[in-house]
Every structure is written in structure tokens, then in C-alpha cells.
Design a protein around this motif. Structure first.
Motif, PDB file in Angstrom:
ATOM      1  N   ILE A  27      -9.418  31.462 -15.284  1.00  0.00           N
ATOM      2  CA  ILE A  27     -10.553  32.171 -15.868  1.00  0.00           C
ATOM      3  C   ILE A  27     -11.469  32.681 -14.761  1.00  0.00           C
ATOM      4  O   ILE A  27     -11.661  32.021 -13.739  1.00  0.00           O
ATOM      5  N   GLY A  28     -12.044  33.864 -14.973  1.00  0.00           N
ATOM      6  CA  GLY A  28     -13.019  34.421 -14.042  1.00  0.00           C
ATOM      7  C   GLY A  28     -12.446  34.628 -12.656  1.00  0.00           C
ATOM      8  O   GLY A  28     -11.362  35.191 -12.486  1.00  0.00           O
ATOM      9  N   GLU A  29     -13.186  34.142 -11.655  1.00  0.00           N
ATOM     10  CA  GLU A  29     -12.764  34.305 -10.266  1.00  0.00           C
ATOM     11  C   GLU A  29     -11.492  33.514  -9.958  1.00  0.00           C
ATOM     12  O   GLU A  29     -10.850  33.738  -8.940  1.00  0.00           O
ATOM     13  N   LYS A  30     -11.141  32.569 -10.806  1.00  0.00           N
ATOM     14  CA  LYS A  30      -9.946  31.748 -10.585  1.00  0.00           C
ATOM     15  C   LYS A  30      -8.713  32.339 -11.268  1.00  0.00           C
ATOM     16  O   LYS A  30      -7.658  31.712 -11.312  1.00  0.00           O
ATOM     17  N   THR A  31      -8.848  33.549 -11.820  1.00  0.00           N
ATOM     18  CA  THR A  31      -7.697  34.206 -12.441  1.00  0.00           C
ATOM     19  C   THR A  31      -6.656  34.508 -11.374  1.00  0.00           C
ATOM     20  O   THR A  31      -6.980  35.006 -10.298  1.00  0.00           O
ATOM     21  N   ARG A  32      -5.412  34.173 -11.677  1.00  0.00           N
ATOM     22  CA  ARG A  32      -4.338  34.427 -10.717  1.00  0.00           C
ATOM     23  C   ARG A  32      -3.058  34.775 -11.445  1.00  0.00           C
ATOM     24  O   ARG A  32      -2.927  34.554 -12.652  1.00  0.00           O
ATOM     25  N   ILE A  33      -2.110  35.316 -10.694  1.00  0.00           N
ATOM     26  CA  ILE A  33      -0.785  35.642 -11.246  1.00  0.00           C
ATOM     27  C   ILE A  33      -0.060  34.345 -11.565  1.00  0.00           C
ATOM     28  O   ILE A  33      -0.060  33.404 -10.772  1.00  0.00           O
ATOM     29  N   SER A  34       0.570  34.286 -12.723  1.00  0.00           N
ATOM     30  CA  SER A  34       1.270  33.072 -13.145  1.00  0.00           C
ATOM     31  C   SER A  34       2.635  32.954 -12.467  1.00  0.00           C
ATOM     32  O   SER A  34       3.153  33.918 -11.901  1.00  0.00           O
ATOM     33  N   ASP A  35       3.206  31.760 -12.573  1.00  0.00           N
ATOM     34  CA  ASP A  35       4.560  31.541 -12.051  1.00  0.00           C
ATOM     35  C   ASP A  35       5.572  32.421 -12.774  1.00  0.00           C
ATOM     36  O   ASP A  35       6.548  32.880 -12.187  1.00  0.00           O
ATOM     37  N   LEU A  36       5.324  32.654 -14.068  1.00  0.00           N
ATOM     38  CA  LEU A  36       6.223  33.519 -14.840  1.00  0.00           C
ATOM     39  C   LEU A  36       6.207  34.934 -14.278  1.00  0.00           C
ATOM     40  O   LEU A  36       7.254  35.562 -14.116  1.00  0.00           O
ATOM     41  N   ALA A  37       5.021  35.436 -13.941  1.00  0.00           N
ATOM     42  CA  ALA A  37       4.915  36.778 -13.355  1.00  0.00           C
ATOM     43  C   ALA A  37       5.595  36.834 -11.994  1.00  0.00           C
ATOM     44  O   ALA A  37       6.266  37.816 -11.660  1.00  0.00           O
ATOM     45  N   LEU A  38       5.445  35.775 -11.201  1.00  0.00           N
ATOM     46  CA  LEU A  38       6.087  35.749  -9.879  1.00  0.00           C
ATOM     47  C   LEU A  38       7.600  35.748 -10.010  1.00  0.00           C
ATOM     48  O   LEU A  38       8.300  36.332  -9.177  1.00  0.00           O
ATOM     49  N   ALA A  39       8.110  35.095 -11.059  1.00  0.00           N
ATOM     50  CA  ALA A  39       9.562  35.092 -11.277  1.00  0.00           C
ATOM     51  C   ALA A  39      10.064  36.490 -11.613  1.00  0.00           C
ATOM     52  O   ALA A  39      11.225  36.818 -11.368  1.00  0.00           O
ATOM     53  N   ILE A  40       9.183  37.332 -12.170  1.00  0.00           N
ATOM     54  CA  ILE A  40       9.551  38.717 -12.474  1.00  0.00           C
ATOM     55  C   ILE A  40       9.393  39.600 -11.246  1.00  0.00           C
ATOM     56  O   ILE A  40      10.265  40.403 -10.914  1.00  0.00           O
ATOM     57  N   LEU A  41       8.283  39.421 -10.526  1.00  0.00           N
ATOM     58  CA  LEU A  41       7.972  40.287  -9.382  1.00  0.00           C
ATOM     59  C   LEU A  41       8.752  39.916  -8.127  1.00  0.00           C
ATOM     60  O   LEU A  41       9.139  40.785  -7.344  1.00  0.00           O
ATOM     61  N   GLU A  42       8.967  38.619  -7.920  1.00  0.00           N
ATOM     62  CA  GLU A  42       9.666  38.138  -6.723  1.00  0.00           C
ATOM     63  C   GLU A  42      10.737  37.121  -7.113  1.00  0.00           C
ATOM     64  O   GLU A  42      10.667  35.951  -6.736  1.00  0.00           O
ATOM     65  N   PRO A  43      11.744  37.540  -7.871  1.00  0.00           N
ATOM     66  CA  PRO A  43      12.753  36.587  -8.342  1.00  0.00           C
ATOM     67  C   PRO A  43      13.698  36.146  -7.232  1.00  0.00           C
ATOM     68  O   PRO A  43      13.944  36.894  -6.291  1.00  0.00           O
ATOM     69  N   GLU A  44      14.204  34.933  -7.348  1.00  0.00           N
ATOM     70  CA  GLU A  44      15.220  34.449  -6.414  1.00  0.00           C
ATOM     71  C   GLU A  44      16.574  35.059  -6.740  1.00  0.00           C
ATOM     72  O   GLU A  44      17.396  35.270  -5.848  1.00  0.00           O
ATOM     73  N   THR A  45      16.812  35.314  -8.016  1.00  0.00           N
ATOM     74  CA  THR A  45      18.079  35.904  -8.463  1.00  0.00           C
ATOM     75  C   THR A  45      17.792  36.884  -9.590  1.00  0.00           C
ATOM     76  O   THR A  45      16.754  36.785 -10.258  1.00  0.00           O
ATOM     77  N   PRO A  46      18.712  37.833  -9.848  1.00  0.00           N
ATOM     78  CA  PRO A  46      18.532  38.740 -10.988  1.00  0.00           C
ATOM     79  C   PRO A  46      18.435  37.994 -12.317  1.00  0.00           C
ATOM     80  O   PRO A  46      17.691  38.406 -13.207  1.00  0.00           O
ATOM     81  N   SER A  47      19.172  36.885 -12.456  1.00  0.00           N
ATOM     82  CA  SER A  47      19.133  36.155 -13.723  1.00  0.00           C
ATOM     83  C   SER A  47      17.779  35.487 -13.932  1.00  0.00           C
ATOM     84  O   SER A  47      17.315  35.370 -15.071  1.00  0.00           O
ATOM     85  N   GLU A  48      17.120  35.060 -12.835  1.00  0.00           N
ATOM     86  CA  GLU A  48      15.783  34.482 -12.976  1.00  0.00           C
ATOM     87  C   GLU A  48      14.806  35.535 -13.493  1.00  0.00           C
ATOM     88  O   GLU A  48      13.990  35.272 -14.372  1.00  0.00           O
TER      89      GLU A  48
END
Length: 198
Positions: A27-48
Motif C-alpha cells: 500500500i502507498g509508498e510500499k507498493t511493489r511488483i508482486s512475485d506473480l508479475a515477476l514470473a511474467i516479466l522475468e520468467p525462468e522458463t516459458p512454462s513459468e
């Protein structure tokens, strides 16, 4: 904060949508990208990436309510969904129609990134493993030397005419190892089957 300046109606709406899809947290200033978003933006594999997109597409609470009501499936006709939203969740007709449209668009978008379905049974894997083990060392198909340098022997397994899988084996390939490999593949197949039914 993630490229947004100020709390305009546009940025608040965008952040609200990202939060509904599980792509940001905090919330607020502590808002950050979630792990789910990171799995989409920077996946280890295409299946991830594929799996993360499938999860995100169903993350809004109301989508979960709809999928729960219809046993994980979305009816082809809008009427049943609309009736559920209006009668049981208190939606107005226009809002229900917008919700249905968003649900269908989200699932259609996620379908563009769906990983191919795996359908390999125990007998197939044992047959492939036995045939590869019977080949002279020089006949085993291997990945390029850079991949070999990472360790392990790589077998190329034909799955369909247009699809191959590379399987890297470390250590002794025995019945227990094959059994555990089958369990892992069956788990992936179950996950993809759940996504397919959604």
C-alpha cells in the motif's frame, strides 16, 4: 512509485486493475511488483510465464466467484453468468455485462500464452529411456556443448512431429528415477488441465 506521478484518476484506476490481477502488492509508498508479475516479466522458463499469466487472468475475486459457481468453467452463453452476477452478487445489468466482457478478454489473452499440453505415460517414458540407454554413446542426440558444460547428459525426446523435449539426466537413470519423473510430468499435466478447464 512504479512510474506513476501523483494520484490521478487514471493512475489510481491502473493501479487498482494491477492489484486485482495480483500484479502489485503493498500500500502507498510500499507498493511493489508482486512475485506473480515477476514470473511474467522475468520468467525462468516459458512454462513459468504461461502458468503465471493463467493465474493472473483468474485472480480478480469476482472471476473466482464465477469460476467457482460454474465448476471452473465459463459458460459459452452470457445469460447464466449475468443471472449469477445480478441475482447472487448484486450487480447491475451494465456492470454485469462489463464484468463478463472483462472475464472473457482476460481468459482469451491468457490462452495466447498457454503452454503446450504434455501427454506422456509411464510406458512411453520407459520405452524412450530404454531406447536411449541402448544406443552407443556416439548416437545419443545432445544439446550444444555450452549446455553440456552445465553438466548432465541431454536426451532429445520426440513428442509429436513438430515438438521435441530436451531431458537432461544427472546420475543413474533407474526405475525409481523414471517413476519420480513421471510424477512430475503428471503434476504439470494436471496444472495445465485445470487451466484448460478454466
Amino acid at each position: 512509485m512504479m512510474g506513476f506521478s501523483g494520484k490521478s484518476g487514471t493512475s489510481a484506476k491502473a493501479l487498482g486493475a494491477l492489484r486485482q490481477y495480483g500484479l502489485i502488492e503493498g500500500i502507498g509508498e510500499k507498493t511493489r511488483i508482486s512475485d506473480l508479475a515477476l514470473a511474467i516479466l522475468e520468467p525462468e522458463t516459458p512454462s513459468e510465464k504461461s502458468h503465471a499469466i493463467q493465474l493472473a487472468s483468474k485472480s480478480p475475486d469476482v472471476f473466482g466467484e464465477i469460476l467457482g459457481r460454474f465448476d471452473g468453467r465459463v459458460p459459452q452463453a452470457d445469460e447464466a453468468i449475468r443471472a449469477f452476477l445480478i441475482r447472487e452478487l448484486g450487480f447491475q445489468k451494465n456492470s454485469a455485462d462489463e464484468c463478463i466482457k472483462s472475464l472473457r478478454q482476460s481468459l482469451a489473452f491468457a490462452d495466447n500464452f498457454r503452454a503446450p499440453e504434455i501427454a506422456i505415460d509411464a510406458e512411453s517414458i520407459e520405452t524412450i529411456a530404454a531406447s536411449e540407454a541402448a544406443k552407443p554413446v556416439g548416437q545419443v542426440q545432445t544439446a550444444p556443448s555450452s549446455a553440456q558444460a552445465a553438466g548432465g547428459e541431454i536426451m532429445v525426446l520426440p513428442l509429436t512431429k513438430d515438438c521435441r523435449a530436451e531431458l537432461r539426466i544427472f546420475g543413474e537413470l533407474n526405475s525409481r528415477a523414471i517413476h519420480n519423473l513421471i510424477r512430475h510430468i503428471n503434476l504439470f499435466a494436471e496444472v495445465w488441465a485445470e487451466d484448460e478447464s478454466g
